[in-house]
Design a protein around this motif. Structure first.
Motif, PDB file in Angstrom:
ATOM      1  N   SER A  15      -0.687   3.710   7.718  1.00  0.00           N
ATOM      2  CA  SER A  15      -0.047   3.608   6.403  1.00  0.00           C
ATOM      3  C   SER A  15       0.766   2.327   6.315  1.00  0.00           C
ATOM      4  O   SER A  15       0.780   1.643   5.277  1.00  0.00           O
ATOM      5  CB  SER A  15       0.856   4.821   6.156  1.00  0.00           C
ATOM      6  OG  SER A  15       0.102   6.014   6.077  1.00  0.00           O
ATOM      7  N   TRP A  19       0.030  -0.918   3.994  1.00  0.00           N
ATOM      8  CA  TRP A  19       1.087  -1.489   3.153  1.00  0.00           C
ATOM      9  C   TRP A  19       1.217  -2.985   3.402  1.00  0.00           C
ATOM     10  O   TRP A  19       1.341  -3.778   2.454  1.00  0.00           O
ATOM     11  CB  TRP A  19       2.415  -0.800   3.461  1.00  0.00           C
ATOM     12  CG  TRP A  19       3.593  -1.437   2.787  1.00  0.00           C
ATOM     13  CD1 TRP A  19       4.079  -1.153   1.545  1.00  0.00           C
ATOM     14  CD2 TRP A  19       4.427  -2.471   3.314  1.00  0.00           C
ATOM     15  NE1 TRP A  19       5.156  -1.942   1.262  1.00  0.00           N
ATOM     16  CE2 TRP A  19       5.399  -2.768   2.332  1.00  0.00           C
ATOM     17  CE3 TRP A  19       4.451  -3.179   4.517  1.00  0.00           C
ATOM     18  CZ2 TRP A  19       6.378  -3.740   2.515  1.00  0.00           C
ATOM     19  CZ3 TRP A  19       5.421  -4.150   4.698  1.00  0.00           C
ATOM     20  CH2 TRP A  19       6.375  -4.425   3.715  1.00  0.00           C
ATOM     21  N   ASN A  35       6.099  -4.251  -3.352  1.00  0.00           N
ATOM     22  CA  ASN A  35       6.192  -3.108  -2.460  1.00  0.00           C
ATOM     23  C   ASN A  35       5.413  -1.942  -3.038  1.00  0.00           C
ATOM     24  O   ASN A  35       5.860  -1.281  -3.967  1.00  0.00           O
ATOM     25  CB  ASN A  35       7.651  -2.711  -2.249  1.00  0.00           C
ATOM     26  CG  ASN A  35       7.792  -1.469  -1.387  1.00  0.00           C
ATOM     27  OD1 ASN A  35       6.865  -1.082  -0.677  1.00  0.00           O
ATOM     28  ND2 ASN A  35       8.945  -0.839  -1.442  1.00  0.00           N
ATOM     29  N   ARG A  36       4.212  -1.679  -2.508  1.00  0.00           N
ATOM     30  CA  ARG A  36       3.387  -0.577  -3.004  1.00  0.00           C
ATOM     31  C   ARG A  36       3.586   0.684  -2.177  1.00  0.00           C
ATOM     32  O   ARG A  36       2.748   1.577  -2.183  1.00  0.00           O
ATOM     33  CB  ARG A  36       1.910  -0.993  -2.962  1.00  0.00           C
ATOM     34  CG  ARG A  36       1.566  -2.160  -3.851  1.00  0.00           C
ATOM     35  CD  ARG A  36       1.671  -1.808  -5.317  1.00  0.00           C
ATOM     36  NE  ARG A  36       0.625  -0.884  -5.688  1.00  0.00           N
ATOM     37  CZ  ARG A  36      -0.577  -1.265  -6.137  1.00  0.00           C
ATOM     38  NH1 ARG A  36      -0.866  -2.536  -6.251  1.00  0.00           N
ATOM     39  NH2 ARG A  36      -1.480  -0.372  -6.477  1.00  0.00           N
ATOM     40  N   GLY A  37       4.697   0.747  -1.449  1.00  0.00           N
ATOM     41  CA  GLY A  37       4.953   1.904  -0.609  1.00  0.00           C
ATOM     42  C   GLY A  37       5.421   3.107  -1.397  1.00  0.00           C
ATOM     43  O   GLY A  37       5.437   3.110  -2.629  1.00  0.00           O
ATOM     44  N   PRO A  42       7.946   1.169   3.903  1.00  0.00           N
ATOM     45  CA  PRO A  42       6.728   0.358   3.881  1.00  0.00           C
ATOM     46  C   PRO A  42       5.515   1.171   4.319  1.00  0.00           C
ATOM     47  O   PRO A  42       4.924   0.933   5.372  1.00  0.00           O
ATOM     48  CB  PRO A  42       7.048  -0.770   4.870  1.00  0.00           C
ATOM     49  CG  PRO A  42       7.950  -0.125   5.870  1.00  0.00           C
ATOM     50  CD  PRO A  42       8.787   0.856   5.090  1.00  0.00           C
ATOM     51  N   VAL A  44       1.846   3.101   2.715  1.00  0.00           N
ATOM     52  CA  VAL A  44       0.890   3.527   1.688  1.00  0.00           C
ATOM     53  C   VAL A  44       0.036   4.604   2.344  1.00  0.00           C
ATOM     54  O   VAL A  44      -0.866   4.317   3.135  1.00  0.00           O
ATOM     55  CB  VAL A  44       0.023   2.354   1.187  1.00  0.00           C
ATOM     56  CG1 VAL A  44      -0.953   2.853   0.126  1.00  0.00           C
ATOM     57  CG2 VAL A  44       0.904   1.249   0.611  1.00  0.00           C
TER      58      VAL A  44
END
Length: 432
Positions: A15, A19, A35-37, A42, A44
């Motif tokens: 993950s 990220w 930040n696509r967490g 941190p 994804v």
């Protein structure tokens, strides 16, 4: 064989790597950090879940590179679609306008995109994963468990923050709350920080249409309540269909249920949920796209169910080794064809009237009944899991280790388990 903490640690590691890859991509393509967490962590999680499934799946396809790559394409596309669905369903007011172009989009561009993504997963598994596997063996078990527990607690808190923000407001009120007097309160700061991060990370995020209080419809659209009832109805119908199929075709009338109590096949129930979530985007497409997606997704799902029961419970419930074009005895081309046909029938004929029937339930009674179903089925599944685990370990450890195992031995003896599932085979006791 992996234990829970090992798989959980791989979930977190991949993950984070996912990220980092997304953050790097956006930094290069958009020249800004994104930040696509989850919220602030941190991570994804869709990348982590995909790799956990691949870690369990790909070893069973060793020596079959084409099937391995195809399985990687299907698993990564399905997990992404389900992940997108749950992101949009975090709150009733969330709508994400970004279009995805993957295997389940029903276009040539989607197939190419899915193949490229699968290639990254495939190379990562065969190049990076062996080094991670060797490195993690040097980490003490206690440290691994501590890292997993701490990260899971932080992730749960992150989800709680998102849930709070979207349940108490929407994107259109973000600027108003940011300038308002509530900014100083803890709840207001959580609200503002979550929406600020979500708007930066997911361009196109906006307030979705809600329901008028005076005309509230139970389980409207593709939501949690509807999926619970889709699961329950499909599990019941699947058990009945499979029982009659085996009785009429094979001449053997036997229990096909997945649980100790009730005629419910969880394989069929979960399969219906997976098909519903993953194939809704193809509802307006030609039937050939739905058939192809059902062929691939259904076959991969059946294969994963077989791997899961073998790794977790040490049992085998079906074996197609004597059938032509079988894949490791776990599925076969004929049944994949049936999955494709079922997908077309499901999307065009079965699910629409089922959806309308579920939505016709009274709102309050439907909500109460939904949570009763969830509670009863969860207890049924947990008790069944415990009984199966004890059944598979009883030949090695006949004496119960604690009061709970003593209860399981007394209530669910070998005789009762074998009467309930006469075709179940324990791997360790299988005859060559």
């Amino acid at each position: 064989m992996y234990d829970f903490y090992e798989l959980a640690l791989y979930l977190l590691i991949y993950s984070f790597l996912g990220w980092a890859a997304e953050a790097g991509y956006y930094a290069v393509s958009r020249r800004k950090f994104c930040n696509r967490g989850v919220v602030v962590l941190p991570l994804v999680l869709s990348y982590g879940f995909t790799f956990v499934l691949l870690i369990l799946l790909l070893p069973t396809l060793a020596g079959r590179p084409v099937l391995s790559f195809l399985a990687t394409m299907v698993v990564s596309s399905v997990v992404e679609r389900i992940g997108d669905y749950f992101f949009q369903r975090v709150g009733p007011k969330i709508r994400w306008n970004q279009e995805r172009s993957r295997l389940l989009s029903g276009t040539g561009k989607g197939l190419l995109s899915s193949a490229l993504v699968a290639g990254v997963y495939y190379l990562t598994y065969f190049i990076i994963h062996p080094f991670l596997l060797a490195g993690l063996m040097l980490v003490p078990d206690l440290l691994r468990q501590l890292v997993v527990i701490v990260c899971f607690v932080l992730t749960a808190l992150d989800f709680a923050a998102v849930f709070y923000a979207v349940r108490t407001g929407d994107a259109s009120r973000y600027e108003e709350r940011l300038a308002g007097s509530g900014q100083g309160r803890l709840a207001g700061r959580i609200y503002n920080s979550v929406w600020k991060r979500l708007q930066k990370a997911y361009p196109g995020l906006e307030t979705g249409p809600g329901q008028d209080e005076g005309s509230y419809t139970f389980a409207k659209g593709l939501c949690w309540d509807k999926l619970v009832w889709v699961f329950l109805i499909s599990a019941l119908l699947g058990d009945i269909i499979e029982t009659f199929w085996c009785g009429l075709v094979d001449g053997e009338w036997m229990n096909r249920s997945s649980v100790l109590y009730g005629p419910f096949s969880f394989v069929w129930g979960l399969g219906a949920v997976v098909l519903t979530v993953t194939l809704q985007g193809l509802a307006e497409k030609s039937d050939r796209y739905i058939f192809l997606a059902g062929f691939l997704v259904g076959g991969a799902y059946e294969y994963l169910c077989s791997v899961f029961t073998e790794l977790v419970f040490g049992t085998v419930f079906w074996d197609y080794s004597d059938m032509l074009l079988n894949i490791g005895g776990r599925t076969n081309v004929l049944f994949c064809f049936f999955w494709g046909v079922l997908a077309v029938v499901w999307i065009n004929m079965i699910y629409p009237p089922m959806s309308k029937g579920i939505e016709s339930l009274p709102a309050l009674a439907g909500k109460i009944a939904t949570w009763i179903v969830v509670f009863v089925m969860a207890c049924n599944a947990l008790l069944t899991s415990a009984a199966m685990l004890r059944y598979s370990t009883r030949p090695i450890q006949p004496e119960p280790a604690n009061a709970f195992e003593e209860f399981i031995d007394r209530q669910y003896s070998d005789v009762r388990m074998e009467a309930r599932w006469p075709n179940m085979i324990v791997i360790g006791s299988a005859q060559p």
